[in-house]
Scaffold this motif. Structure first.
Motif, PDB file in Angstrom:
ATOM      1  N   ALA A 160      47.588  70.503  44.618  1.00 17.36           N
ATOM      2  CA  ALA A 160      46.442  69.930  45.318  1.00 17.36           C
ATOM      3  C   ALA A 160      45.562  69.127  44.366  1.00 17.36           C
ATOM      4  O   ALA A 160      44.989  68.099  44.748  1.00 17.36           O
ATOM      5  CB  ALA A 160      45.625  71.037  45.992  1.00 17.36           C
ATOM      6  N   ALA A 161      45.461  69.577  43.114  1.00 13.57           N
ATOM      7  CA  ALA A 161      44.618  68.895  42.140  1.00 13.57           C
ATOM      8  C   ALA A 161      45.140  67.510  41.783  1.00 13.57           C
ATOM      9  O   ALA A 161      44.395  66.656  41.311  1.00 13.57           O
ATOM     10  CB  ALA A 161      44.492  69.743  40.875  1.00 13.57           C
ATOM     11  N   SER A 162      46.434  67.283  42.035  1.00 21.43           N
ATOM     12  CA  SER A 162      47.044  65.992  41.686  1.00 21.43           C
ATOM     13  C   SER A 162      47.227  65.081  42.895  1.00 21.43           C
ATOM     14  O   SER A 162      47.834  64.018  42.782  1.00 21.43           O
ATOM     15  CB  SER A 162      48.408  66.226  41.031  1.00 21.43           C
ATOM     16  N   LEU A 163      46.690  65.502  44.044  1.00 22.36           N
ATOM     17  CA  LEU A 163      46.816  64.707  45.265  1.00 22.36           C
ATOM     18  C   LEU A 163      45.472  64.132  45.693  1.00 22.36           C
ATOM     19  O   LEU A 163      44.415  64.661  45.342  1.00 22.36           O
ATOM     20  CB  LEU A 163      47.370  65.564  46.404  1.00 22.36           C
ATOM     21  N   GLU A 164      45.530  63.068  46.455  1.00 21.88           N
ATOM     22  CA  GLU A 164      44.334  62.472  47.040  1.00 21.88           C
ATOM     23  C   GLU A 164      44.595  62.233  48.521  1.00 21.88           C
ATOM     24  O   GLU A 164      45.732  61.989  48.934  1.00 21.88           O
ATOM     25  CB  GLU A 164      43.989  61.162  46.331  1.00 21.88           C
ATOM     26  N   MET A 165      43.546  62.330  49.319  1.00 20.15           N
ATOM     27  CA  MET A 165      43.667  62.034  50.745  1.00 20.15           C
ATOM     28  C   MET A 165      43.558  60.522  50.901  1.00 20.15           C
ATOM     29  O   MET A 165      42.519  59.933  50.645  1.00 20.15           O
ATOM     30  CB  MET A 165      42.577  62.750  51.547  1.00 20.15           C
ATOM     31  N   GLU A 166      44.654  59.909  51.308  1.00 23.31           N
ATOM     32  CA  GLU A 166      44.751  58.458  51.317  1.00 23.31           C
ATOM     33  C   GLU A 166      44.722  57.919  52.752  1.00 23.31           C
ATOM     34  O   GLU A 166      45.372  58.456  53.645  1.00 23.31           O
ATOM     35  CB  GLU A 166      46.071  58.050  50.646  1.00 23.31           C
ATOM     36  N   HIS A 167      43.942  56.855  52.962  1.00 27.82           N
ATOM     37  CA  HIS A 167      43.885  56.196  54.258  1.00 27.82           C
ATOM     38  C   HIS A 167      45.033  55.189  54.364  1.00 27.82           C
ATOM     39  O   HIS A 167      45.118  54.274  53.541  1.00 27.82           O
ATOM     40  CB  HIS A 167      42.553  55.478  54.450  1.00 27.82           C
ATOM     41  N   VAL A 168      45.908  55.368  55.346  1.00 26.17           N
ATOM     42  CA  VAL A 168      47.030  54.454  55.525  1.00 26.17           C
ATOM     43  C   VAL A 168      46.511  53.038  55.745  1.00 26.17           C
ATOM     44  O   VAL A 168      46.885  52.091  55.053  1.00 26.17           O
ATOM     45  CB  VAL A 168      47.917  54.897  56.715  1.00 26.17           C
ATOM     46  N   THR A 169      45.633  52.884  56.735  1.00 29.18           N
ATOM     47  CA  THR A 169      44.885  51.638  56.884  1.00 29.18           C
ATOM     48  C   THR A 169      43.554  51.848  56.187  1.00 29.18           C
ATOM     49  O   THR A 169      42.778  52.717  56.604  1.00 29.18           O
ATOM     50  CB  THR A 169      44.647  51.288  58.364  1.00 29.18           C
ATOM     51  N   PRO A 170      43.262  51.136  55.107  1.00 29.88           N
ATOM     52  CA  PRO A 170      42.043  51.382  54.323  1.00 29.88           C
ATOM     53  C   PRO A 170      40.771  51.341  55.160  1.00 29.88           C
ATOM     54  O   PRO A 170      40.693  50.603  56.154  1.00 29.88           O
ATOM     55  CB  PRO A 170      42.069  50.243  53.295  1.00 29.88           C
ATOM     56  N   SER A 171      39.800  52.133  54.759  1.00 28.49           N
ATOM     57  CA  SER A 171      38.513  52.169  55.459  1.00 28.49           C
ATOM     58  C   SER A 171      37.871  50.792  55.502  1.00 28.49           C
ATOM     59  O   SER A 171      37.258  50.406  56.506  1.00 28.49           O
ATOM     60  CB  SER A 171      37.568  53.167  54.776  1.00 28.49           C
ATOM     61  N   SER A 172      38.026  50.024  54.416  1.00 26.42           N
ATOM     62  CA  SER A 172      37.430  48.687  54.351  1.00 26.42           C
ATOM     63  C   SER A 172      38.073  47.722  55.341  1.00 26.42           C
ATOM     64  O   SER A 172      37.520  46.659  55.636  1.00 26.42           O
ATOM     65  CB  SER A 172      37.554  48.131  52.932  1.00 26.42           C
ATOM     66  N   ARG A 173      39.239  48.103  55.861  1.00 25.10           N
ATOM     67  CA  ARG A 173      39.934  47.265  56.839  1.00 25.10           C
ATOM     68  C   ARG A 173      39.858  47.852  58.244  1.00 25.10           C
ATOM     69  O   ARG A 173      40.661  47.519  59.119  1.00 25.10           O
ATOM     70  CB  ARG A 173      41.389  47.062  56.416  1.00 25.10           C
ATOM     71  N   GLY A 174      38.905  48.760  58.409  1.00 24.74           N
ATOM     72  CA  GLY A 174      38.691  49.347  59.730  1.00 24.74           C
ATOM     73  C   GLY A 174      39.433  50.637  59.981  1.00 24.74           C
ATOM     74  O   GLY A 174      39.397  51.169  61.101  1.00 24.74           O
ATOM     75  N   GLY A 175      40.091  51.156  58.979  1.00 21.04           N
ATOM     76  CA  GLY A 175      40.832  52.403  59.143  1.00 21.04           C
ATOM     77  C   GLY A 175      39.899  53.594  59.262  1.00 21.04           C
ATOM     78  O   GLY A 175      38.997  53.774  58.431  1.00 21.04           O
ATOM     79  N   ALA A 176      40.089  54.402  60.281  1.00 18.67           N
ATOM     80  CA  ALA A 176      39.223  55.559  60.513  1.00 18.67           C
ATOM     81  C   ALA A 176      39.728  56.793  59.766  1.00 18.67           C
ATOM     82  O   ALA A 176      40.909  56.889  59.414  1.00 18.67           O
ATOM     83  CB  ALA A 176      39.162  55.856  62.013  1.00 18.67           C
ATOM     84  N   THR A 177      38.816  57.714  59.515  1.00 22.40           N
ATOM     85  CA  THR A 177      39.190  58.986  58.896  1.00 22.40           C
ATOM     86  C   THR A 177      39.593  59.941  60.014  1.00 22.40           C
ATOM     87  O   THR A 177      38.825  60.792  60.458  1.00 22.40           O
ATOM     88  CB  THR A 177      38.041  59.566  58.066  1.00 22.40           C
ATOM     89  N   ILE A 178      40.820  59.770  60.483  1.00 24.57           N
ATOM     90  CA  ILE A 178      41.381  60.607  61.533  1.00 24.57           C
ATOM     91  C   ILE A 178      42.757  61.078  61.080  1.00 24.57           C
ATOM     92  O   ILE A 178      43.354  60.510  60.158  1.00 24.57           O
ATOM     93  CB  ILE A 178      41.504  59.842  62.871  1.00 24.57           C
ATOM     94  N   TRP A 179      43.254  62.139  61.707  1.00 21.68           N
ATOM     95  CA  TRP A 179      44.528  62.721  61.306  1.00 21.68           C
ATOM     96  C   TRP A 179      45.653  61.703  61.258  1.00 21.68           C
ATOM     97  O   TRP A 179      46.511  61.739  60.381  1.00 21.68           O
ATOM     98  CB  TRP A 179      44.909  63.855  62.261  1.00 21.68           C
ATOM     99  N   GLN A 180      45.666  60.753  62.224  1.00 24.08           N
ATOM    100  CA  GLN A 180      46.766  59.797  62.315  1.00 24.08           C
ATOM    101  C   GLN A 180      46.688  58.694  61.273  1.00 24.08           C
ATOM    102  O   GLN A 180      47.603  57.873  61.170  1.00 24.08           O
ATOM    103  CB  GLN A 180      46.791  59.159  63.701  1.00 24.08           C
TER     104      GLN A 180
END
Length: 209
Positions: free
Chosen positions: A106-126
């Motif tokens: 877990a310490a070596s992982l990051e929660m990554e947005h598939v569609t970046p937040s700056s491009r309108g990607g929401a912080t949702i499970w999908q």
């Protein structure tokens, strides 16, 4: 009472998982008559005090799965929704990077947005996946297509039953069977997995690929 190696799966009277509880708490619900029904063959025997009249020690059998009655034990409305947290995202994705396929702590992982937040990607499970730091930095502020990085698995919304499996490492076979019955087939739990995050007391069935 000795060392107890697993928790009790507590349900509402409709059979919806509510929380994991320890045996001491479960004993209290038995004593107060709030346990309406129980499931599973596994039993844990708790030993109490000795009767002055009979000289016998009292015992109480605790089932692995119990349904508790009461207002605070009723799952309402959107109760099947699971709160999105980094820990749960990593558990859902089995600590596997969505881009390189490597397994990480877990310490070596990051929660990554598939569609970046700056491009309108929401912080949702999908739209969130587990990614190692190297892949996350390489992808940067781009979509997987723009970065030329294929997504190895599709992110999805885990339901309540799956969340209970992901949240507890020591699960008895009776508890696992009950919870898996409510896990949809698109869940990654149905894939073969012998990694460190698989439950220790029960194995997840393997599904053909």
């Amino acid at each position: 009472m000795g060392t107890l190696m697993h928790d009790v799966l507590a349900l509402d009277i409709a059979g919806m998982p509510v929380r994991w509880i320890d045996h001491e708490a479960a004993a209290g619900y038995y004593a107060s008559g709030k346990v309406r029904w129980e499931l599973g063959e596994a039993r844990t025997v708790l030993h109490g005090g000795f009767s002055r009249l009979q000289g016998r020690q009292s015992t109480l059998e605790i089932a692995a799965i119990i349904a508790i009655d009461g207002p605070r034990w009723k799952v309402r409305g959107n109760g099947d929704r699971v709160a999105l947290t980094r820990t749960m995202v990593f558990a859902r994705d089995r600590h596997v990077c969505a881009y390189c396929g490597g397994r990480f702590s877990a310490a070596s992982l990051e929660m990554e947005h598939v569609t970046p937040s700056s491009r309108g990607g929401a912080t949702i499970w999908q739209n969130v996946v587990a990614a190692c730091r190297a892949c996350n930095q390489r992808k940067g502020n781009r979509t997987p297509e723009a970065a030329g990085m294929r997504l190895l698995y599709v992110p999805y919304v885990p339901n309540r039953h799956e969340a209970f499996i992901l949240a507890n490492r020591r699960i008895l076979s009776d508890q696992m069977a009950f919870l898996l019955a409510g896990v949809p087939r698109h869940s990654r739990l149905w894939q073969s997995d012998d990694g460190p995050d698989a439950p220790e007391s029960a194995s997840v069935p393997s599904r053909g690929r």
